[in-house]
Design an enzyme around this catalytic site. Structure first.
Site, mmCIF file in Angstrom:
data_model
loop_
_atom_site.group_PDB
_atom_site.id
_atom_site.type_symbol
_atom_site.label_atom_id
_atom_site.label_comp_id
_atom_site.label_asym_id
_atom_site.label_seq_id
_atom_site.Cartn_x
_atom_site.Cartn_y
_atom_site.Cartn_z
ATOM 1 C CB SER A 1 61.276 -19.608 46.134
ATOM 2 O OG SER A 1 60.963 -19.935 47.457
HETATM 3 N N1 SAM Z 1 60.496 -24.117 48.771
HETATM 4 C C1 SAM Z 1 59.094 -23.957 48.490
HETATM 5 C C2 SAM Z 1 58.789 -24.131 47.032
HETATM 6 O O1 SAM Z 1 59.715 -24.375 46.262
HETATM 7 O O2 SAM Z 1 57.624 -24.037 46.697
HETATM 8 C C3 SAM Z 1 58.594 -22.627 48.948
HETATM 9 C C4 SAM Z 1 58.335 -22.644 50.384
HETATM 10 S S1 SAM Z 1 57.245 -21.383 50.924
HETATM 11 C C5 SAM Z 1 58.150 -19.928 50.570
HETATM 12 C C6 SAM Z 1 57.452 -21.602 52.682
HETATM 13 C C7 SAM Z 1 56.758 -22.842 53.222
HETATM 14 O O3 SAM Z 1 57.183 -23.029 54.567
HETATM 15 C C8 SAM Z 1 55.245 -22.739 53.255
HETATM 16 O O4 SAM Z 1 54.673 -23.824 52.579
HETATM 17 C C9 SAM Z 1 54.910 -22.775 54.748
HETATM 18 O O5 SAM Z 1 53.682 -23.403 55.031
HETATM 19 C C10 SAM Z 1 56.083 -23.547 55.281
HETATM 20 N N2 SAM Z 1 56.365 -23.392 56.710
HETATM 21 C C11 SAM Z 1 56.312 -22.277 57.473
HETATM 22 N N3 SAM Z 1 56.674 -22.563 58.735
HETATM 23 C C12 SAM Z 1 56.959 -23.896 58.775
HETATM 24 C C13 SAM Z 1 57.392 -24.794 59.786
HETATM 25 N N4 SAM Z 1 57.609 -24.421 61.057
HETATM 26 N N5 SAM Z 1 57.595 -26.080 59.438
HETATM 27 C C14 SAM Z 1 57.386 -26.511 58.192
HETATM 28 N N6 SAM Z 1 56.968 -25.711 57.191
HETATM 29 C C15 SAM Z 1 56.762 -24.411 57.486
#
Ligand code: SAM
Length: 233
Positions: A78
């Site tokens: 993000s």
């Molecule tokens: N906060 C993170 C960072 O600082 O890099 C960014 C997160 S990224 C926008 C969203 C993440 O959520 C991805 O790595 C994706 O694989 C994960 N994700 C999506 N659905 C999920 C779920 N049901 N459980 C766990 N992770 C999930």
């Protein structure tokens, strides 16, 4: 205010600080202040966690620009303002127990750890989970426990949590997460939207068993995929 200089002694281990990147990080923090970020613990964390180590090598020179960046596997880290804003909205205090859904690069996880929280963070993708686990271990962050799985189910065996942060966007707040929020003084923050990749930050506050909901502005996150999220990527 120069937060980088003020808090240099609290750098995580092996931060590999190159002078130019330090300056860029300081500039990023000055921009966060200009855009309205005021909480000292948030600015402290943003000024000391080396974001350039959480992005792909080829993108390091862009790490302190206020933009999301690809981290592979179709996911993103993000943008700094979003991380700072979410950290402020979460109203965290030292020692709080935080559940994070969507570990991704681990940058938001590291920011919360640097603010003194104990975090369980769940990532759905095995490759990202492994990569980030190795990185956070190498950087020496404490108080972080990573899990791989469907974060929309939460982590019932470790509930209740003082704070829950979801860093992917879903159609509604997953019921299991609401159930796992501390009823006395809990805050949950999540991007919610009925269309994929267009969301609004929803902040849920539970005080003495009473739940209040607040909308905190629009945003764009990758999709939350799971039993209580979107069903398909
Ligand atoms: N906060 C993170 C960072 O600082 O890099 C960014 C997160 S990224 C926008 C969203 C993440 O959520 C991805 O790595 C994706 O694989 C994960 N994700 C999506 N659905 C999920 C779920 N049901 N459980 C766990 N992770 C999930």
């Amino acid at each position: 205010m120069n937060y980088s200089q003020r808090f240099t002694s609290a750098q995580p281990k092996r931060s590999h600080r190159a002078p130019d990147l330090s300056r860029l990080r300081q500039h990023m923090c000055n921009e966060l202040v200009r855009r309205g970020i005021t909480q000292k613990n948030v600015l402290y964390a943003m000024s000391t966690v080396p974001r350039h180590l959480f992005v792909q090598d080829a993108l390091r020179s862009q790490a302190y620009e206020d933009a999301p960046l690809p981290i592979g596997y179709g996911q993103t880290i993000s943008q700094p303002y979003t991380v700072a804003r979410m950290s402020e909205l979460l109203e965290v205090e030292k020692g709080m127990r935080v559940l994070e859904i969507g570990t991704g690069s681990g940058y938001q996880t590291a920011i919360l750890a640097q603010m003194g929280c104990h975090i369980i963070s769940i990532e759905r993708l095995q490759e990202l989970f492994r990569k980030t686990q190795t990185l956070l271990h190498q950087l020496g962050f404490r108080g972080i426990h990573l899990q791989r799985g469907d974060g929309t189910l939460g982590c019932p065996q470790a509930a209740p949590f003082d704070r829950i942060i979801v860093t992917a966007g879903g159609p509604k707040i997953p019921e299991p997460l609401l159930d796992q929020l501390d009823p006395e003084n809990g805050i949950l923050l999540m991007p919610v939207g009925s269309k994929q990749r267009i969301q609004e930050f929803i902040k849920i506050r539970k005080v003495h068993g009473v739940t209040r909901q607040e909308a905190c502005g629009s945003t764009t996150f990758v999709n939350l995929i799971g039993s209580y999220g979107w069903r398909f990527p």
